[in-house]
Design a protein around this motif. Structure first.
Motif, PDB file in Angstrom:
ATOM      1  N   ARG A   1      71.965 -44.768  -2.741  1.00 38.79           N
ATOM      2  CA  ARG A   1      70.926 -43.749  -2.519  1.00 38.79           C
ATOM      3  C   ARG A   1      69.623 -44.155  -3.217  1.00 38.79           C
ATOM      4  O   ARG A   1      68.557 -44.074  -2.612  1.00 38.79           O
ATOM      5  CB  ARG A   1      71.381 -42.379  -2.997  1.00 38.79           C
ATOM      6  CG  ARG A   1      70.296 -41.306  -2.812  1.00 38.79           C
ATOM      7  CD  ARG A   1      70.800 -39.917  -3.078  1.00 38.79           C
ATOM      8  NE  ARG A   1      71.580 -39.389  -1.988  1.00 38.79           N
ATOM      9  CZ  ARG A   1      71.070 -38.935  -0.834  1.00 38.79           C
ATOM     10  NH1 ARG A   1      69.788 -38.948  -0.627  1.00 38.79           N
ATOM     11  NH2 ARG A   1      71.850 -38.466   0.097  1.00 38.79           N
TER      12      ARG A   1
ATOM     13  N   CYS B   1      67.952 -46.876  -1.224  1.00 40.65           N
ATOM     14  CA  CYS B   1      67.393 -46.338   0.023  1.00 40.65           C
ATOM     15  C   CYS B   1      66.111 -45.561  -0.253  1.00 40.65           C
ATOM     16  O   CYS B   1      65.135 -45.675   0.502  1.00 40.65           O
ATOM     17  CB  CYS B   1      68.408 -45.432   0.728  1.00 40.65           C
ATOM     18  SG  CYS B   1      69.773 -46.320   1.500  1.00 40.65           S
ATOM     19  N   GLU B   2      66.111 -44.794  -1.326  1.00 43.75           N
ATOM     20  CA  GLU B   2      64.926 -43.990  -1.658  1.00 43.75           C
ATOM     21  C   GLU B   2      63.744 -44.847  -2.090  1.00 43.75           C
ATOM     22  O   GLU B   2      62.610 -44.393  -2.083  1.00 43.75           O
ATOM     23  CB  GLU B   2      65.274 -42.975  -2.748  1.00 43.75           C
ATOM     24  CG  GLU B   2      66.185 -41.874  -2.230  1.00 43.75           C
ATOM     25  CD  GLU B   2      66.733 -40.967  -3.302  1.00 43.75           C
ATOM     26  OE1 GLU B   2      66.685 -41.330  -4.512  1.00 43.75           O
ATOM     27  OE2 GLU B   2      67.237 -39.875  -2.952  1.00 43.75           O
TER      28      GLU B   2
ATOM     29  N   VAL C   1      62.404 -45.355   4.736  1.00 47.09           N
ATOM     30  CA  VAL C   1      63.572 -44.489   4.592  1.00 47.09           C
ATOM     31  C   VAL C   1      63.219 -43.246   3.784  1.00 47.09           C
ATOM     32  O   VAL C   1      63.573 -42.131   4.151  1.00 47.09           O
ATOM     33  CB  VAL C   1      64.741 -45.256   3.922  1.00 47.09           C
ATOM     34  CG1 VAL C   1      65.933 -44.342   3.708  1.00 47.09           C
ATOM     35  CG2 VAL C   1      65.120 -46.475   4.743  1.00 47.09           C
ATOM     36  N   ALA C   2      62.521 -43.450   2.690  1.00 42.23           N
ATOM     37  CA  ALA C   2      62.203 -42.344   1.783  1.00 42.23           C
ATOM     38  C   ALA C   2      61.357 -41.269   2.460  1.00 42.23           C
ATOM     39  O   ALA C   2      61.454 -40.090   2.104  1.00 42.23           O
ATOM     40  CB  ALA C   2      61.485 -42.876   0.550  1.00 42.23           C
TER      41      ALA C   2
ATOM     42  N   PRO D   1      63.816 -37.811   5.622  1.00 41.87           N
ATOM     43  CA  PRO D   1      65.097 -37.329   5.096  1.00 41.87           C
ATOM     44  C   PRO D   1      66.257 -37.427   6.098  1.00 41.87           C
ATOM     45  O   PRO D   1      67.388 -37.721   5.712  1.00 41.87           O
ATOM     46  CB  PRO D   1      64.817 -35.877   4.719  1.00 41.87           C
ATOM     47  CG  PRO D   1      63.335 -35.795   4.545  1.00 41.87           C
ATOM     48  CD  PRO D   1      62.760 -36.813   5.486  1.00 41.87           C
TER      49      PRO D   1
ATOM     50  N   LEU E   1      67.341 -40.980   6.155  1.00 40.81           N
ATOM     51  CA  LEU E   1      68.040 -41.274   4.904  1.00 40.81           C
ATOM     52  C   LEU E   1      69.498 -40.823   4.991  1.00 40.81           C
ATOM     53  O   LEU E   1      70.406 -41.577   4.641  1.00 40.81           O
ATOM     54  CB  LEU E   1      67.346 -40.604   3.716  1.00 40.81           C
ATOM     55  CG  LEU E   1      68.067 -40.700   2.376  1.00 40.81           C
ATOM     56  CD1 LEU E   1      68.243 -42.147   1.937  1.00 40.81           C
ATOM     57  CD2 LEU E   1      67.321 -39.911   1.317  1.00 40.81           C
ATOM     58  N   ARG E   2      69.729 -39.624   5.492  1.00 37.64           N
ATOM     59  CA  ARG E   2      71.104 -39.128   5.643  1.00 37.64           C
ATOM     60  C   ARG E   2      71.907 -40.017   6.595  1.00 37.64           C
ATOM     61  O   ARG E   2      73.052 -40.373   6.311  1.00 37.64           O
ATOM     62  CB  ARG E   2      71.105 -37.679   6.137  1.00 37.64           C
ATOM     63  CG  ARG E   2      70.759 -36.660   5.057  1.00 37.64           C
ATOM     64  CD  ARG E   2      70.978 -35.227   5.524  1.00 37.64           C
ATOM     65  NE  ARG E   2      70.153 -34.852   6.676  1.00 37.64           N
ATOM     66  CZ  ARG E   2      68.893 -34.441   6.597  1.00 37.64           C
ATOM     67  NH1 ARG E   2      68.299 -34.345   5.429  1.00 37.64           N
ATOM     68  NH2 ARG E   2      68.226 -34.130   7.687  1.00 37.64           N
TER      69      ARG E   2
END
Length: 119
Positions: free
Chosen positions: A50, A53-54, A59-60, A63, A66-67
């Protein structure tokens, strides 16, 4: 994943869907190798995934993406862990050859089962 890896995957005789799956799995392996990981070659845990990814701007900022990406990475982690165990390797020691060989063996096995089931 570089152009050479993509070309190697595309050069296999795997069906299109299997090549696509192989490209995704190889990309996930590359991503895991880019994340924080321990010296023993274990996969990064969910929190590390996570965080990584953030830190990726595209991606950040999304949301929902990201999921979806986290779900994809979790599924890939399970597959890579299983493959690594079958090869007696640490997951991050896997390489593209390992992934291609496993995909070809899986497809060959599926073809044999279909042949055995045919009348």
């Amino acid at each position: 994943m570089d152009a050479e890896a993509i070309a190697r995957i595309d050069a296999t005789l795997l069906p299109q869907m299997d090549r696509h799956h192989l490209r995704l799995l190889a990309h996930c392996l590359d991503s895991f190798q880019a994340m924080d990981h321990d010296a023993e070659g274990r996969l990064p845990d969910a929190a590390s995934r996570r965080r990584w990814c953030e830190q990726q701007p595209v991606v950040a900022e999304d949301p929902a993406f990201l999921r979806s990406l986290m779900l994809q990475l979790n599924g890939a982690a399970e597959q890579l862990q299983a493959l690594a165990e079958s090869l007696n390797k640490a997951p991050l020691q896997l390489n593209l050859d390992d992934l291609i060989t496993a995909a070809e063996a899986r497809c060959h096995h599926q073809l044999q089962n279909k042949s055995a089931d045919a009348p």
